[in-house]
Structures are given as structure tokens and as C-alpha cells.
Design an enzyme around this catalytic site. Sequence first.
Site, PDB file in Angstrom:
ATOM      1  N   GLY A  14       6.492  -2.274   3.313  1.00 30.53           N
ATOM      2  CA  GLY A  14       6.059  -2.656   4.662  1.00 30.53           C
ATOM      3  C   GLY A  14       6.421  -4.112   4.914  1.00 30.53           C
ATOM      4  N   ASP A  15       5.753  -4.746   5.877  1.00 32.94           N
ATOM      5  CA  ASP A  15       6.251  -6.068   6.264  1.00 32.94           C
ATOM      6  C   ASP A  15       6.092  -7.095   5.155  1.00 32.94           C
ATOM      7  OD1 ASP A  15       4.392  -8.406   8.024  1.00 32.94           O
ATOM      8  OD2 ASP A  15       3.425  -6.751   6.981  1.00 32.94           O
ATOM      9  N   GLY A  16       5.011  -7.018   4.374  1.00 31.25           N
ATOM     10  CA  GLY A  16       4.838  -7.959   3.251  1.00 31.25           C
ATOM     11  C   GLY A  16       5.943  -7.788   2.215  1.00 31.25           C
ATOM     12  N   GLU A  38      -9.195  -0.851  13.154  1.00 28.31           N
ATOM     13  CA  GLU A  38      -9.932  -1.806  12.307  1.00 28.31           C
ATOM     14  C   GLU A  38      -9.731  -3.264  12.727  1.00 28.31           C
ATOM     15  OE1 GLU A  38      -8.430  -1.344   8.305  1.00 28.31           O
ATOM     16  OE2 GLU A  38      -6.384  -1.829   8.889  1.00 28.31           O
ATOM     17  N   GLY A  77      -4.653   0.257  10.437  1.00 27.38           N
ATOM     18  CA  GLY A  77      -3.575  -0.228  11.302  1.00 27.38           C
ATOM     19  C   GLY A  77      -3.379  -1.729  11.257  1.00 27.38           C
ATOM     20  N   ARG A  78      -4.237  -2.401  10.465  1.00 23.80           N
ATOM     21  CA  ARG A  78      -4.185  -3.874  10.370  1.00 23.80           C
ATOM     22  C   ARG A  78      -4.201  -4.531  11.748  1.00 23.80           C
ATOM     23  NH1 ARG A  78      -0.291  -6.889   6.780  1.00 23.80           N
ATOM     24  NH2 ARG A  78       1.227  -5.857   8.090  1.00 23.80           N
ATOM     25  N   GLY A 128       1.837  -8.232  -6.249  1.00 22.74           N
ATOM     26  CA  GLY A 128       3.005  -8.481  -7.102  1.00 22.74           C
ATOM     27  C   GLY A 128       4.062  -9.354  -6.463  1.00 22.74           C
ATOM     28  N   ASP A 149       3.975  -0.915  12.102  1.00 25.73           N
ATOM     29  CA  ASP A 149       4.034  -2.243  12.737  1.00 25.73           C
ATOM     30  C   ASP A 149       5.304  -3.026  12.406  1.00 25.73           C
ATOM     31  OD1 ASP A 149       3.481  -2.728  10.093  1.00 25.73           O
ATOM     32  OD2 ASP A 149       1.755  -4.030  10.442  1.00 25.73           O
ATOM     33  N   GLY A 203       0.827  -1.210   0.000  1.00 23.38           N
ATOM     34  CA  GLY A 203       0.000   0.000   0.000  1.00 23.38           C
ATOM     35  C   GLY A 203       0.859   1.257   0.000  1.00 23.38           C
ATOM     36  N   ARG A 218      -4.265 -16.654 -14.203  1.00 27.37           N
ATOM     37  CA  ARG A 218      -5.534 -17.312 -14.499  1.00 27.37           C
ATOM     38  C   ARG A 218      -5.245 -18.648 -15.208  1.00 27.37           C
ATOM     39  NH1 ARG A 218     -10.550 -16.267 -13.884  1.00 27.37           N
ATOM     40  NH2 ARG A 218     -10.438 -14.077 -13.417  1.00 27.37           N
ATOM     41  N   GLN A 228      -6.273   8.311   5.322  1.00 26.22           N
ATOM     42  CA  GLN A 228      -5.115   8.224   6.230  1.00 26.22           C
ATOM     43  C   GLN A 228      -3.802   8.012   5.477  1.00 26.22           C
ATOM     44  OE1 GLN A 228      -6.545   5.637   9.904  1.00 26.22           O
ATOM     45  NE2 GLN A 228      -7.885   5.402   8.159  1.00 26.22           N
ATOM     46  N   ARG A 229      -3.878   7.511   4.246  1.00 27.18           N
ATOM     47  CA  ARG A 229      -2.663   7.229   3.462  1.00 27.18           C
ATOM     48  C   ARG A 229      -2.396   8.280   2.402  1.00 27.18           C
ATOM     49  NH1 ARG A 229      -3.599   1.031   2.036  1.00 27.18           N
ATOM     50  NH2 ARG A 229      -3.326   1.748  -0.085  1.00 27.18           N
ATOM     51  N   THR A 238       5.206   2.175   6.129  1.00 26.88           N
ATOM     52  CA  THR A 238       3.814   1.783   6.392  1.00 26.88           C
ATOM     53  C   THR A 238       3.174   2.760   7.369  1.00 26.88           C
ATOM     54  OG1 THR A 238       2.285   0.205   7.392  1.00 26.88           O
ATOM     55  CG2 THR A 238       4.537   0.048   8.140  1.00 26.88           C
ATOM     56  N   ILE A 239       1.938   3.118   7.059  1.00 29.55           N
ATOM     57  CA  ILE A 239       1.209   3.982   7.995  1.00 29.55           C
ATOM     58  C   ILE A 239       0.925   3.230   9.292  1.00 29.55           C
ATOM     59  CG2 ILE A 239       0.121   5.388   6.198  1.00 29.55           C
ATOM     60  CD1 ILE A 239      -2.537   3.824   6.890  1.00 29.55           C
ATOM     61  N   ASP A 240       0.976   1.881   9.251  1.00 30.15           N
ATOM     62  CA  ASP A 240       0.595   1.080  10.424  1.00 30.15           C
ATOM     63  C   ASP A 240       1.641   1.117  11.539  1.00 30.15           C
ATOM     64  OD1 ASP A 240      -1.536   0.321   8.821  1.00 30.15           O
ATOM     65  OD2 ASP A 240      -0.533  -1.490   8.117  1.00 30.15           O
TER      66      ASP A 240
END
Length: 355
Positions: free
Chosen positions: A115-117, A235, A183-184, A75, A142, A6, A83, A281-282, A138-140
Site C-alpha cells: 500500500g502507500d507506506g 474510522e 479505510g484510514r 519493517g 487510497d 497490512g 531497542r 474486512q481484510r 490495500t483494502i482502503d
Amino acid sequence: MNTGGGDAPGLNAVIRAVTLAGIDQGWEVLGIRRGYTGLLQEMVDEDPGVCVLDAHAVRGITHLGGTILGTSTRGNPFGLEVRQPDGTTGTVDRSDEIISLFEERGIDALIAIGGDGSLRIAHELYRKGLPVVGVPKTIDNDLAATDVTFGFQTAVEVATDAIGRLHSTAESHQRVMVVELMGRHTGWIALESGMAGGADVILIPEIPFSVDRIVEKVLARERAGRRFSIVVVAEGASPRGGDPSYADEEGRYGGIAERLAGEIEELAEKETRTLVLGHIQRGGPPTAYDRNISLRFGAAAVRCVAEGAMGTMVALTGGDVRPVPLEDAVRDIKRVDPNCDAVQTARQLGISFGD
Ligand code: F6P
């Protein structure tokens, strides 16, 4: 360099710093578009997958939200969606191809901004031989191993402003307002903006709540003549012994505010309305703090590449930006400690965590 996952305010400032600091080293700096997919798809609608970034390309972008490189949440080269002939969706591992493409193009190192992913993917690519330096986005907030991620402060500012603005309507109409924040799995944005914005109740995933306790707080305020309440809910928050609210089968969070508002309205017998702040927020310009930390992270990542400090992530630790092992950053996510001084402070101020 590439930007993955994100978007977050500050991405463009990192891109500018990496580009200018890289050029200063005498390097050619390349931007991979849309995460890793730019490497696999050379051209999409006349949009090249990889572009040379020069000083002109990054002029005047420090204050801009989003990312000039584009990004993707779908990605992952270790499991790219495809598919199948029968119409169903499967995944294919194209990580070896990604590494070959770096070699074929003569790219010496990847600065992965994510971010973490995205940083987990970067770490896996590093383990397969790709020289990588990560930048924590990341805005989170985390990500472990760094005091802060860029984008977080901007999200907190936006959320604090929204909570502040809700006060007038809540008070004028004597309502309960439930604000759902991002914030996941963590409550960093809710905690910091809830405290700064003057919330009466803050609900975070790290402290499971009980609706009865929330209603008690609302009614106690009512008895004290404060006939409105602001409830800030992350959330990913969940009731004690219950599940969080998911918006879709992919595990995205969503819906907790609506669920909670119905229960509060019924039990407290007070009109209760919701606000889901969502991607606002982002979006938009990063705060001065996020611009500066992003510029510092970007320049530090270039220093890491220059010094051969691969498999690292640049991190803010105790005021300084320095490299930490990427492995430490992606091992686990950073959660709010329910006993930290911020939570204690909020409790001392009379804020309820619904527990
Ligand atoms: O990780 C950033 C974040 O904004 C989370 O706070 C939120 O849960 C998620 O991304 C939303 O993802 P998407 O933009 O894919 O809906």
C-alpha cells in the site's frame, strides 16, 4: 518479491501470477518473507528469510486470504525499530544494507506488493538504485494513479454483507446501529458498502459531520415510521472542527462508533448500539474481481520487469492494466471527492452525510 504492510485479500493471487509469469520468462523467482526483514534475518525458528518460489509453492493459493510470504507493518528499512542499551526504542537506517543484499544475492529486480507506506519505501529504494516495480495493494483503495487497488472490492463485499445483516436487528429492536469500517484517512469502503448495504447515514473523512444533522436524520425517519437507522462511519471520519478518534499513540484510528453512539443515544433518545467490523474486512477469500485483478497486476508487473520499466507501479486505468510512475502513485493519497457522482447519487437517495 515481497509483501508489505497490512494484509489484503488477493496477495496470494499476485504471488502466484508473479511466480508463474516469472518462471515462464525463464527466471528464478524468490520470495522475501515478512516484508524486507527476511533479507536481514536469514533464518527465524527454521523459517528461511528468502525462499525460492516454484510452481508447486504457489499451487492452489489464488483463493486464499493473507500472504504466504508473511508481512510486516514495522519493517521500514529506512527506520527499523531497535531497542537501545538504556531500554528505550530508537530507529536505524538499514536501507544501504538492503540494497547490498540484493546485489550479493544477484537479485535483478524487486516486485514490491504494498500500500502507500510500503510503496513509498519501494520508491525510496528505487531512488537509491534498486530496480523496483510496485503492485497496488490495500483494502482502503487510497492509492493514487490507479482506479482501484486489489483487496478493496472484497472489503466492500464483507462490509455490505455486515450492514445488510444488521438491518434485521435494527428494525426488530427499533434501534440505531452504528457500524465502524476501516479505510484510514479515506471513506471509500464506507461510501461503497454504505450505499450498497442501504445505510441511512454515511460518515466519511472527506465530509466532516455534525452530530445534530445525524440526529435530525434519525428523528426524521422516526416521524416517517421508520423507527430504526443504520449509521455507517469510516474510522477516520471526524466532526466539523473536531479531531478523528485514535485508538493508540501510533496514529491508528478507532473508537469513533462508540463516541458517536453515546451522543446519538443521548440526543435522539433512542437505544444505539455499535459494531466495529475490524480485520474481518481484510480476511478470508478474495472476491472473483479481486482474484482476477490481482492475477492481472502480478502478470503485468512481470512484463514491466521484462521490459525494463523500473520505478513504475502497475495500475488499472480505464479498464487496462499498465505501468505508471511509482512517484505518481505515492505523491498523495486518493480521497473521495465530496462532489463525485457516487456521493451525489447517495444524497439523491436520501442518504445523509451528516453535513
Ligand atoms: O490499511 C489497511 C488497514 O486495515 C486500515 O484500513 C486500518 O486503519 C489499518 O490497516 C489497521 O492496521 P492494523 O492492522 O495494523 O491495526
